[in-house]
Design an enzyme around this catalytic site. Sequence first.
Site, mmCIF file in Angstrom:
data_model
loop_
_atom_site.group_PDB
_atom_site.id
_atom_site.type_symbol
_atom_site.label_atom_id
_atom_site.label_comp_id
_atom_site.label_asym_id
_atom_site.label_seq_id
_atom_site.Cartn_x
_atom_site.Cartn_y
_atom_site.Cartn_z
ATOM 1 N N HIS A 179 -1.265 -2.175 35.444
ATOM 2 C CA HIS A 179 -1.229 -3.582 35.071
ATOM 3 C C HIS A 179 -0.036 -4.269 35.719
ATOM 4 O O HIS A 179 -0.122 -5.408 36.147
ATOM 5 C CB HIS A 179 -1.102 -3.723 33.556
ATOM 6 C CG HIS A 179 -2.358 -3.392 32.816
ATOM 7 N ND1 HIS A 179 -3.602 -3.622 33.339
ATOM 8 C CD2 HIS A 179 -2.558 -2.864 31.593
ATOM 9 C CE1 HIS A 179 -4.510 -3.245 32.473
ATOM 10 N NE2 HIS A 179 -3.903 -2.773 31.402
ATOM 11 N N ARG A 234 -8.392 -26.693 29.504
ATOM 12 C CA ARG A 234 -8.775 -25.918 28.315
ATOM 13 C C ARG A 234 -7.990 -26.426 27.110
ATOM 14 O O ARG A 234 -6.825 -26.102 26.952
ATOM 15 C CB ARG A 234 -8.459 -24.441 28.525
ATOM 16 C CG ARG A 234 -9.280 -23.737 29.607
ATOM 17 C CD ARG A 234 -8.736 -22.333 29.789
ATOM 18 N NE ARG A 234 -9.651 -21.424 30.469
ATOM 19 C CZ ARG A 234 -9.507 -21.053 31.736
ATOM 20 N NH1 ARG A 234 -8.512 -21.518 32.465
ATOM 21 N NH2 ARG A 234 -10.360 -20.202 32.280
ATOM 22 N N CYS A 250 -15.839 -22.783 37.568
ATOM 23 C CA CYS A 250 -14.426 -22.749 37.182
ATOM 24 C C CYS A 250 -13.975 -21.390 36.672
ATOM 25 O O CYS A 250 -12.895 -21.261 36.103
ATOM 26 C CB CYS A 250 -14.121 -23.835 36.162
ATOM 27 S SG CYS A 250 -15.193 -23.787 34.722
HETATM 28 C C1 PEP Z 1 -15.248 -18.913 32.095
HETATM 29 O O1 PEP Z 1 -15.768 -18.347 31.128
HETATM 30 O O2 PEP Z 1 -15.500 -18.617 33.287
HETATM 31 C C2 PEP Z 1 -14.264 -19.994 31.883
HETATM 32 C C3 PEP Z 1 -13.804 -20.706 32.882
HETATM 33 O O3 PEP Z 1 -13.826 -20.211 30.624
HETATM 34 P P1 PEP Z 1 -12.744 -19.310 29.858
HETATM 35 O O4 PEP Z 1 -12.151 -18.362 30.873
HETATM 36 O O5 PEP Z 1 -11.754 -20.260 29.272
HETATM 37 O O6 PEP Z 1 -13.592 -18.626 28.830
#
Ligand code: PEP
Length: 576
Positions: free
Chosen positions: A194, A301, A508
């Site tokens: 990690h 977010r 995203c």
């Molecule tokens: C995803 O699920 O790809 C996303 C962008 O949302 P999160 O990572 O916040 O769940």
Amino acid sequence: MRHVMAGMLASHGMALGRARLVQPSRYAVDTRPLAEHEIAGELEHLHRALDMARQELRELRGKLHGALAREVNEFIDAHSLLLDDAEMLRGLDDLVKIGHYRAGAALKKQRDKLAAVFEAMDDPYLRSRREDIDQVIARVISALQRQTSAEERKLAARVGEILVADTIAPADMAQLAGNGLLGVVTSSGSAYSHSAILARSLGLPMLVGARDALSLLHDDDLILLDAEHNEAIVHPTAQDLARYRAWQRQAAAEGRRLAMLANAPTRTRDGVDVRLLANAETPADVALARARGADGVGLYRTEFLFLRQKGLPSEDEQFIAYRDLVLGMGGLPVTIRTLDLGADKADAAGLVMRGEENPALGVRGVRLSLRYPAVFTTQIRAILRAACYGPVRVLVPMVTQPDELIAVRTLFKLARQELKRESIDLPEKLPLGAMIEVPAAAINVRALLEHADFLAIGTNDLAQYVLAADRGNDALDNIYTPLQPALLRLLSHVISSGRRARKPVSLCGEIGGDVHFTAMLLALGLNEFSMHPSQLLQVRDRVATLDHATLRGHATRLLRAYTHEHVAELLAELAG
Ligand code: PEP
Ligand code: MG
């Protein structure tokens, strides 16, 4: 005298600095057996040390922010889980109660036992998990020692130092990196650890497996860490330093070349424009997104506002955060995602359902928001008010079916009416989009397109749900890969359905910012990528080397592949 230590590359780069040695927690523990009357006190000692170690991890978590926090929290979680592992704790208690071991000796014994189990594993990745055990036990032993000797942990880095340690925990590395650490040399460890993964994302050069580092080096020795050549040079000569300066010049030139891309358009070799958006939460992310020429924010977010504090953030607190985001982007579009709590993101306000057997498949995202219309409406009002300051789009997470979008739209409509009655300024129409991260939403995307103004694909979750593989479970790395044909076909279906409906589709998830997947996503027809702003220039640079028409021409071949290995081969061929 000049001396060269060999190691293994864990993270690229070079660094020149003073050595700072962290000796492994001494396992020289008291091995005298406990007398019967000492047992209760020793158990108390042990559990106090365990609590201190847990507390330390919690504090580390509190000190980290933004994208780094997300990355490191995973490691902190893994270590916290180990500290709470019922079997390990029972083993420790038994060693003290039945075996009459002192706390330190019990910890050492338990460490040796677990280490042997991991050492016996064939898989090098799993073998490297042994480090986690070492790091967790070292943390507890050092807490135990502090109880008696009040010895301070020697981890506060001074600027200009290269850390030399047996192994380093990811959370500690993240904290030191923020304090001016230049590089890391460890005597054990692997490139799969990690910490190594983290060093790469922090851009910190790192060498692992430099066996004699701790015995050969002294504090303040000058070291030239040359991860490019898998070595660390102690007392470098003028010639070594000249080589370092040449590397620095080259790295700076590469940095400048990328920096020049900040104001350049994102365009493929054959002239197709691609939109690059930022996943941004903090003011620093927003500043970076602007500096690197993002076309807007593709994912904000909002759950961070809810995770940061006890209790719910008020409408005004939320409004200010959203408004500042909108102002910060200076007129570029901003995509605010409504609350995505649940699954791994538990809140402090107690909204998230407790005791769900499968929280990832439970009441999370929009499912949770719709159960708390008052809380959701507070967020909706804050978004509506902020949207008067610049272009805003609203993104709904974890959508499965159209009625969820319809319900969200209704709540927006009601909130508008309410704000109007209160004579509060209102924005014009606000585009409402759906995240595509549930397989049903991807398969039946046309139904959602009837109600959504745009789509954003969340591949982090979509991959875990399509593959039935927990996104946080290291043991499933061979399954959880974005190159899985099933995922590719779903992405292609969503992207082309969006195009046919003339509605924008962005992506995203983490792969949006990973240059290894840029060619694949362009081939599938994606033209809006959202990523952490630190990735913007690399992706722009990558896009410029690719030929859109050629990639699109190979989409069918990619989509016909049966295995992820085959997809990887095809991509290697395409990317040249
Ligand atoms: C995803 O699920 O790809 C996303 C962008 O949302 P999160 O990572 O916040 O769940
Ligand atoms: Mg998601």
